[in-house]
Scaffold this motif. Structure first.
Motif, mmCIF file in Angstrom:
data_model
loop_
_atom_site.group_PDB
_atom_site.id
_atom_site.type_symbol
_atom_site.label_atom_id
_atom_site.label_comp_id
_atom_site.label_asym_id
_atom_site.label_seq_id
_atom_site.Cartn_x
_atom_site.Cartn_y
_atom_site.Cartn_z
ATOM 1 N N ALA A 275 55.340 3.108 -52.897
ATOM 2 C CA ALA A 275 55.568 3.357 -54.330
ATOM 3 C C ALA A 275 57.046 3.410 -54.693
ATOM 4 N N SER A 276 57.923 3.138 -53.758
ATOM 5 C CA SER A 276 59.362 3.178 -54.030
ATOM 6 C C SER A 276 59.712 2.203 -55.147
ATOM 7 N N THR A 277 60.569 2.650 -56.060
ATOM 8 C CA THR A 277 60.906 1.823 -57.228
ATOM 9 C C THR A 277 62.311 1.258 -57.172
ATOM 10 N N SER A 278 63.017 1.553 -56.084
ATOM 11 C CA SER A 278 64.370 1.017 -55.945
ATOM 12 C C SER A 278 64.698 0.912 -54.468
ATOM 13 N N GLU A 281 65.563 4.346 -53.051
ATOM 14 C CA GLU A 281 64.397 5.206 -52.819
ATOM 15 C C GLU A 281 63.597 4.712 -51.617
ATOM 16 N N SER A 316 56.068 -7.664 -52.362
ATOM 17 C CA SER A 316 56.585 -6.996 -53.562
ATOM 18 C C SER A 316 58.090 -7.148 -53.684
ATOM 19 N N TYR A 318 60.572 -6.142 -51.414
ATOM 20 C CA TYR A 318 61.415 -5.060 -50.932
ATOM 21 C C TYR A 318 62.107 -5.359 -49.598
ATOM 22 N N GLU A 362 49.845 -5.036 -61.682
ATOM 23 C CA GLU A 362 50.372 -3.798 -61.096
ATOM 24 C C GLU A 362 51.740 -3.980 -60.445
ATOM 25 N N THR A 363 52.022 -5.183 -60.011
ATOM 26 C CA THR A 363 53.215 -5.413 -59.200
ATOM 27 C C THR A 363 54.435 -5.678 -60.071
ATOM 28 N N ILE A 364 55.510 -4.960 -59.779
ATOM 29 C CA ILE A 364 56.796 -5.225 -60.432
ATOM 30 C C ILE A 364 57.627 -6.041 -59.447
#
Length: 659
Positions: A275-278, A281, A316, A318, A362-364
């Motif tokens: 769930a990390s957004t950056s 994080e 995603s 990352y 759901e995916t950014i």
């Protein structure tokens, strides 16, 4: 031995895989060998108790019934030398009245549906049993030679996978022929008999005969020699076993609680990473995961969640960073759409009916990525052919074969998973699999539908079946491995899971149209390659962690097995590639030649004995045999069963040194 002392002596076994089960076995072993409670010299000797039992049997049962056991088991667990002071060596048949059940004729409906429980071997699970799945009538008892068991009788299973399971029946009842029942003589605690039979379960299994349906006869059971303690000591043993078994239950419950907490913590930590957004994080959450790896992952089976997390993070965006030199994903998208339009105009690619896109909700994804539907990206898509094939794989690649769905595993292609095409059928070369094909399972059980991989090796003359969908990307502008990755992880993978349909989970499918509707992320092509390389590097690290966990788990298990064996003298079970395997046992008595086999028979051990005047020590015979110890024991059992080698006469056993 109190609970505290028991934990101090043997608690290290509990934490190993299967350790609590080992502890329970150890409790039973200590109980029946007189090592669990102290002997009291002033108590009446068990020999006196045994004489009273024999006197009781003389009064209650006919001579024919008392003497119906004549068999002698050559290999025994107990000898006089191994018994504590005050105990007596007896056959199980001397301890009570034994009898097997039977099955009334099914053609007579009056025999069934009465009020007398009729137990089968699979029902002997609890210490005490009262209810059976089926009952018989009083008429069946009278006319079908059924043994009527009294409350307190002890039942033991004699057939199949349940051999040696035992229970105490608390109601008037009967059994089928797969169960032997015992009414204990006065002076024998039925709880002690129960734990005695349970402790001997492995012995009974090894004593059994038969292949697919192994069995042990009542005669072998009643001819088994055991140790009989004084009457009061029996009660003390039963009480101590109950106490220690309750302790084992508590240890097992604590382990389950600890395991549940560990699972929850691991899942929470993995979810936090996902769930990390950056990037910052993500780095913090990943560091927390790495620092607590030993606390969060208990065994190799836990690592699958970490592998899934890596794949989810990959699709995603990352695991890689944008590089200015990369061709923009927007340009790649335009190139793909333009190339497909040209191919369709030329007729190289078919026009297909439009499908409604299943978009990513759901995916950014990173701002420099794009998305594309498989319908937009696919150039060709087809399914194969499923004729009736031979049951096994082909002998060589000069013959044709049809790939099974099991040839497609998650991101892995297994070409050996196929069946040979009969020579009477003409192959269809258009379905021959090629390197670079993207394959996905389209039909089967739910957990096997939607599995995707890329063909990385293509032995000639292997065809896809009609349960496999094969497709390609326009001009290979998206790496096929990245496409398979997207269909195996992240939101695209979840969409694929949702699109499966069928009447039952055992038979689901996904159509080509539904597959084409799925949207996948689209990074620049160079970034796809970097991402795939990153995954490969991370998976190598995870492989090492998984192997480390496997080695630690295996070491703990083997330590528990060896510790149990060294304490009890009971041979550990044989396993392949077992460097710490506890030594097998060997009969001290020499092995002797029996009925000589014919020259056509494969009897290497008997042949060695014949050249050694018909007699050798088992250890010497094994050394001359020259094979692995497990192979020696298997061959020895075979030749003893055939009568080519006589069963050893002496029951005393010692450890076989494997120098």
């Amino acid at each position: 031995m109190d609970a505290q002392q028991f934990l101090a002596e043997f608690g290290h076994i509990a934490n190993a895989p299967g350790g609590v089960a080992r502890l329970r076995g150890l409790v039973l072993h200590l109980a029946i060998t007189g090592k669990l409670v102290q002997q009291i010299p002033t108590e009446e000797h068990a020999e006196i108790l045994l004489e009273r039992m024999k006197l009781t049997a003389t009064k209650l049962y006919s001579k024919k019934r008392r003497e119906q056991k004549k068999q002698h088991n050559e290999q025994q667990v107990f000898t006089n030398n191994s018994l504590p002071n005050g105990w007596a060596l007896v056959d199980l048949g001397d301890l009570g009245d034994w009898g097997a059940g039977s099955t009334p004729s099914r053609s007579n409906s009056t025999y069934y549906g009465g009020g007398i429980p009729w137990f089968k071997s699979g029902e002997l699970k609890a210490d005490y049993i009262t209810k059976s799945e089926e009952c018989v009538s009083e008429l069946a008892l009278k006319e079908c030679s059924l043994r009527l068991n009294s409350p307190g009788d002890v039942l033991i299973a004699m057939y199949g996978a349940n051999i040696g399971q035992a229970s105490i029946v608390e109601v008037k009842s009967t059994t089928n022929q797969a169960i032997c029942a015992c009414t204990p003589h006065e002076g024998l605690n039925n709880r002690f008999l129960l734990l005695l039979l349970r402790a001997l379960q492995d012995y009974f299994i090894n004593l059994g005969a038969g292949g697919a349906q192994p069995n042990i006869s009542k005669e072998k059971i009643v001819a088994t020699s055991v140790g009989l303690p004084p009457e009061k000591e029996q009660s003390r043993i039963v009480a101590k076993v109950d106490e220690l078994m309750a302790l084992c239950d508590k240890l097992e419950f604590q382990q389950q609680q600890r395991r549940s907490l560990q699972n929850n913590l691991r899942q929470s930590t993995l979810q936090a990473v996902a769930a990390s957004t950056s990037p910052r994080e993500l780095q913090a959450n990943w560091t927390r995961l790495a620092d607590n790896f030993g606390r969060l992952f208990n065994g190799p089976e836990d690592v699958g969640e970490l592998r899934k997390l890596i794949l989810d993070l990959a699709v995603s965006g990352y695991l890689t960073q944008h590089e200015e030199s990369d061709e923009p994903a927007a340009d790649l998208l335009d190139k793909l759409l333009s190339a497909k339009q040209k191919l369709m105009a030329k007729g190289t690619v078919k026009h297909r009916k439009p499908v409604k896109a299943e978009e990513l909700q759901e995916t950014i994804i990173p701002v420099h990525w794009e998305t594309i539907t498989l319908d937009e990206a696919i150039s060709t898509i087809d399914a194969g052919w499923s004729p009736a094939c031979l049951p096994s794989a082909r002998g060589d690649d000069s013959k044709w074969g049809i790939l099974k769905t099991t040839s497609v595993q998650t991101l892995q292609f297994l070409p050996h998973e196929h069946k040979e095409l009969p020579a009477s059928l003409e192959p269809r070369p258009q379905y021959e699999v090629q390197v670079g094909d993207i394959l996905i399972t389209r039909a089967g059980p739910k957990n096997r539908v939607g599995i995707c991989c890329v063909v990385d090796q293509a032995p000639p003359r292997l065809m896809i079946s009609d349960k496999l969908i094969r497709f390609h990307i326009v001009d290979d502008l998206i790496d096929a491995r990245f496409v398979a990755l997207c269909l195996s992880a992240g939101e695209s993978g979840r969409i694929l899971e949702r699109l499966k349909s069928g009447m039952a989970e055992s038979q689901m499918n996904i159509s080509q149209d539904k597959l084409r509707a799925i949207t996948i992320p689209l990074p620049p092509l160079p970034e796809q390659l970097r991402l795939l390389a990153k995954i490969e590097a991370l998976m190598r690290v995870i492989d090492k962690l998984e192997q480390q966990l496997h080695d630690e788990t295996d070491l703990g298990r083997r330590f528990a097995v060896a510790a149990f064996s060294s304490i009890t003298g009971i041979t550990a079970e044989s396993e392949e590639n077992e460097p710490l395997k506890a030594p097998k046992t060997e009969l001290i008595a020499p092995l002797r030649l029996g009925t000589p086999p014919s020259t056509k028979e494969q009897a290497p051990l008997a042949a060695i004995l014949a050249h050694q005047n018909g007699e050798m020590a088992a250890k010497d015979l094994w050394q001359r045999f020259g094979g692995e110890i497990d192979a020696f024991y298997a061959q020895l059992k075979l030749e003893v069963d055939k009568g080519w080698i006589l069963e050893p006469e002496v029951a005393k056993m010692r450890q076989l040194e494997t120098a």
